[in-house]
Design an enzyme around this catalytic site. Structure first.
Site, PDB file in Angstrom:
ATOM      1  CB  THR A   1      49.574  27.095  26.932  1.00 58.63           C
ATOM      2  OG1 THR A   1      48.177  27.373  27.112  1.00 58.63           O
ATOM      3  CG2 THR A   1      50.376  28.148  27.673  1.00 58.63           C
TER       4      THR A   1
ATOM      5  CE1 TYR B   1      50.396  25.640  30.365  1.00 60.70           C
ATOM      6  CE2 TYR B   1      48.609  24.726  31.698  1.00 60.70           C
ATOM      7  CZ  TYR B   1      49.391  25.799  31.305  1.00 60.70           C
ATOM      8  OH  TYR B   1      49.169  27.045  31.845  1.00 60.70           O
TER       9      TYR B   1
ATOM     10  NE  ARG C   1      48.739  32.348  37.017  1.00 57.26           N
ATOM     11  CZ  ARG C   1      48.556  32.171  38.320  1.00 57.26           C
ATOM     12  NH1 ARG C   1      48.202  33.208  39.076  1.00 57.26           N
ATOM     13  NH2 ARG C   1      48.710  30.984  38.880  1.00 57.26           N
TER      14      ARG C   1
ATOM     15  CG  ASP D   1      44.502  35.485  28.373  1.00 58.71           C
ATOM     16  OD1 ASP D   1      43.526  35.517  29.126  1.00 58.71           O
ATOM     17  OD2 ASP D   1      45.625  35.068  28.724  1.00 58.71           O
ATOM     18  N   GLY D   2      43.979  38.885  28.796  1.00 64.90           N
ATOM     19  CA  GLY D   2      44.738  39.642  29.788  1.00 64.90           C
ATOM     20  C   GLY D   2      44.228  41.041  30.022  1.00 64.90           C
TER      21      GLY D   2
ATOM     22  CE  LYS E   1      45.566  31.500  27.397  1.00 66.49           C
ATOM     23  NZ  LYS E   1      46.689  31.755  28.320  1.00 66.49           N
TER      24      LYS E   1
ATOM     25  CG  HIS F   1      50.467  32.227  31.297  1.00 67.11           C
ATOM     26  ND1 HIS F   1      50.497  31.193  30.394  1.00 67.11           N
ATOM     27  CD2 HIS F   1      50.017  31.675  32.454  1.00 67.11           C
ATOM     28  CE1 HIS F   1      50.106  30.074  30.981  1.00 67.11           C
ATOM     29  NE2 HIS F   1      49.804  30.349  32.242  1.00 67.11           N
TER      30      HIS F   1
END
Length: 368
Positions: free
Chosen positions: A164, A138, A264, A292-293, A237, A261
């Protein structure tokens, strides 16, 4: 929170079963954080629903002897194209937290993306894993802190950085707000210990969003700076736009993760799976493309690969497994998903991951 199980019950045979058990074993505070999503949680629901819309195209009498589901990613040689997504504060659900998850992933031939917001020092997590890990970064308001995190990850043996880019500020998570979620004593972002918190000095009329958090958010120009700080591959990401995928390639990134994410951050964005094909068309195999997810079954993994992914990440499912049975639960979940994937491959006539493509999915019915 109930004690963690030291065995796998006979009725625990899927990711959904782990979620069912975890609902009884996680604290209400932990559940408010782990299981919530932004606003009305429509994008979170869409991630799950997207997989149900795609149907498999079975094939019979195919020779798939000697088949396998091994794959390679930068710095990783995996038994399966399934990795653990970066999830913060895993001590919310288990005292050994990220160490247990990383160890279980390694033992099963998988790997983990370790969050900047891990509740265990990144060096301890790497030491607990017999095989390499990736580090999720991050961006911080102080570049010196970013550089220090990168240096620590390199020194600890991480083999890629995953920046990210879709969460420069927190999503509006109403479930957390209603529950009054707070980190309990003993749970913190220990890898940022000692960092001076960002406190923007806003003038009258300035926005806390635009003049506060977004003023320190990373931009495309920061990718070049990050590249100058590391010898590791850089993966972005949080890509949902094909335009951003092309820009990322122009900036020389080494991989992309298609992700919203987990729903989120910003609600009503597309499901990650729905965004994948257009991004895959832009990438054209030039770099690894992860999804992802919404993964809950090995057949979901297969569908993501058929639509262009090189591998997938799982988030909430492994946290549920960690909450239920620690490292044993995470290992069992990965074995379950791996077996489901290979069963799907065999019954669709795919001997290796290279055989999986759009032809493995049943054509969509014509629009009414």
């Amino acid at each position: 929170m109930s004690p963690h199980l030291d065995h796998i019950p006979a009725d625990l045979v899927s990711a959904a079963d782990y979620q069912r058990y975890a609902q009884r074993m996680m604290s209400a505070n932990a559940s408010a954080y782990i299981d919530s999503a932004a606003a009305d949680e429509l994008s979170h629901a869409a991630n799950l629903q997207a997989f149900a819309r795609h149907r498999l195209h079975p094939r019979v009498l195919a020779d798939v002897q000697g088949g396998h589901s091994r794959c390679r990613l930068p710095g990783l040689a995996l038994a399966m194209p399934i990795l653990l997504a970066p999830v913060a504060y895993q001590k919310l659900v288990h005292p050994d937290a990220e160490r247990s998850a990383a160890y279980a992933a390694s033992v099963m031939g998988s790997s983990m993306l370790v969050s900047t917001l891990a509740s265990t020092p990144l060096e301890e997590i790497a030491a607990a894993s017999p095989s390499p890990l990736w580090f999720q970064l991050y961006w911080q308001h102080d570049r010196a802190v970013v550089a220090q995190l990168v240096q620590r990850a390199e020194a600890a043996g991480y083999t890629a950085l995953v920046l990210t880019v879709d969460a420069p500020l927190a999503g509006v998570r109403n479930v957390e707000q209603r529950a009054g979620f707070a980190l309990p004593d003993g749970v913190a972002a220990v890898n940022l210990a000692g960092m001076v918190p960002y406190q923007p000095a806003l003038a009258a009329g300035q926005s806390g969003v635009f003049d506060g958090m977004m003023a320190i958010a990373p931009r495309w120009a920061d990718i070049a700076w990050l590249r100058s700080q590391t010898r590791l591959p850089i993966v972005l990401k949080g890509i949902l736009s094909p335009h951003d995928a092309e820009l990322a390639l122009q900036h020389g990134v080494d991989g992309l993760v298609v992700s919203n994410h987990g729903g989120r951050v910003l609600d009503t964005v597309p499901a990650a799976l729905d965004a994948l094909p257009a991004i895959a068309a832009v990438v054209q195999g030039r770099v690894p493309l992860l999804l992802d997810g919404g993964i809950r079954r090995g057949s979901d993994v297969f569908k993501a690969l058929a639509l262009g992914a090189s591998a997938v990440l799982i988030g909430r499912p492994f946290i549920h497994a960690l909450a239920v049975a620690g490292a044993l639960g995470v290992a069992h979940l990965l074995r379950t998903l791996h077996e489901e994937l290979e069963v799907t491959m065999a019954l669709t006539g795919c001997r290796t991951l290279a055989d999986i493509g759009p032809h493995c999915l049943w054509p969509a019915p014509p629009a009414a």
